[in-house]
Design an enzyme around this catalytic site. Sequence first.
Site, PDB file in Angstrom:
ATOM      1  N   LYS A  93      35.413  42.865  37.596  1.00  0.00           N
ATOM      2  CA  LYS A  93      37.064  42.550  37.951  1.00  0.00           C
ATOM      3  C   LYS A  93      37.660  41.855  36.540  1.00  0.00           C
ATOM      4  O   LYS A  93      37.001  40.995  36.071  1.00  0.00           O
ATOM      5  CB  LYS A  93      37.190  41.626  39.094  1.00  0.00           C
ATOM      6  CG  LYS A  93      38.676  41.499  39.515  1.00  0.00           C
ATOM      7  CD  LYS A  93      38.900  40.827  40.756  1.00  0.00           C
ATOM      8  CE  LYS A  93      40.205  40.761  41.192  1.00  0.00           C
ATOM      9  NZ  LYS A  93      40.431  40.125  42.546  1.00  0.00           N
ATOM     10  N   SER A 168      43.290  42.599  46.095  1.00  0.00           N
ATOM     11  CA  SER A 168      43.729  42.701  44.645  1.00  0.00           C
ATOM     12  C   SER A 168      42.677  43.286  44.011  1.00  0.00           C
ATOM     13  O   SER A 168      42.801  43.876  42.482  1.00  0.00           O
ATOM     14  CB  SER A 168      43.932  41.480  43.949  1.00  0.00           C
ATOM     15  OG  SER A 168      42.797  40.592  44.090  1.00  0.00           O
ATOM     16  N   SER A 192      40.760  39.530  49.180  1.00  0.00           N
ATOM     17  CA  SER A 192      40.671  40.777  48.045  1.00  0.00           C
ATOM     18  C   SER A 192      39.382  41.478  47.782  1.00  0.00           C
ATOM     19  O   SER A 192      39.603  42.373  46.997  1.00  0.00           O
ATOM     20  CB  SER A 192      41.160  40.004  46.977  1.00  0.00           C
ATOM     21  OG  SER A 192      42.541  39.962  46.745  1.00  0.00           O
TER      22      SER A 192
END
Length: 518
Positions: A93, A168, A192
């Site tokens: 990420k 997210s 998330s």
Amino acid sequence: MTTSNTQSSTELHLKSARELKAGLDAGEYTSLDLTNYFLARIEGLDGQINACNFVCADSARAAATAFDADSADSNAKSDDTLGVLAGLPLAHKDILVSVDSPTTAGSRMLEGYRSPFDATVVARLARVGMINLAKLNMDEFAMGSSSESSYFGATKNPWDTTRVPGGSSGGSAAAVAAGLITFATATDTGGSIRQPASFCGVTGIKPTYGAVSRFGIIAYASSLDQAGVMARRAEDCALVLEAMIGQDPRDSTSLEHPSLDLVGAINSLKGDQPLAGKRIGVPRDYLDARLDPCVSKVTSDAIAVYESLGATMVDVELPNTDHAIAAYYLIAASEASSNLSRFDGVRFGHRATDAEDLDDLYEKTRSEGFGDEVKRRILIGTYALSAGYFDAYYIKAQKVRRLIRDSYRQAFEGCDMILTPVAPTPAYKLGEKQDSVSMYLGDAFTIGVNLAGLPALSHPAGFSKDGLPIGAQLIGPAWHEAQILAAAHAFQQVTDHHLQEPELSKMSAQSASQEGAL
Ligand code: GLN
């Protein structure tokens, strides 16, 4: 690249860590072949889903080449648990800093920012021989549930590119679902990892707060943030998470814990009733009218599967979780307003060019660098922390947090783990949730876990009538990630939801680029 080898193994993106490793050990392909295979898929398919912010092809090829040379020298066949991961590609990420590429947290504020060091998670995974191919898209500073607030444009759901992948960590979930990568790191402050895993049909786990070092992870809400991992299979999540966890002197909230033998728990499952004796708590009031009917159906089906594996379902109550959304959005915004004060145009990233004095520099830099949702959180957080409102908002929210933690503790007196839906609906349309509050409400089932610091995972549990994936959430007591991963693994031994692949991913990377999909 020995294309002949990789072309004959077109399904490499569907394989597990152990299968990939077996092919490496058998000499069917090298780590460089694997790296090139996934780089080609990224090149061919990412134009349709926008999951990757940066691709680190050169450093990845160099690391894979070095790995191949080392293994040829030592002729090593690794049989220790984490040796399985050596030579296998992954992606991070874009909130974990790494020296091999820029790190932006999806924000203009950090456009072009390069870290001089690796996050502990990045370093640990590199140490076991994993090769980083890309940095994955996300909501700006991890604030959001749809990955639409990224400065680099929204990520799209590979199952239906008119829909969001969740957030997210939408880039991580979409990349795994589309077979751009086998494993992706992600972070979970308020759902998330689990919500995008559910929307994209992959498995994702958030560990107990403190299990994984936060060093080098750009902070959103420090008392809630945890890194975890996504993959198709629970077993692969267990392998990668096991390499990530452990105390780190550079994060004083990280801890060593003896019960984290994740792979061992999976290996010790036995027979066709592997969950016999386990009690799974179901908070029945979570299964009410707020749920989309297809989510209710998938959750009931998941309950039936767990019963068939020998588990006993028990009713549990989680009385205070109704207040979780309000408490979470106050605490997270308060911590964010403090954490994001470091982005001032002086020390990191974006700097406004036409400032008249220091105050003007701060103001212009922050006005230009942050997107709307981030500004909203900073304003709410600053308000909640300000003198006069602190007791009424921040302290009150912390008291609610304690009650929520106590509710879980009480619930776990009567069960070993808790099963709930992940989100009230499957993936919604891009642009559908225009006001922030309607998006916040979608976090109802995930954020209590963060407030209580507990481990929880989402695993694929079925599909809606329109073919959208839907996950189920398993929540464990603190430091019991081994138990929920083993349960999810048992579920995946008798179901195949996690092995389904979206149409988009079935196209070969080559045909995707020929069709001009880029
Ligand atoms: N949707 C939540 C938020 O916007 C969760 C985000 C997260 O877990 N990073 O804060």
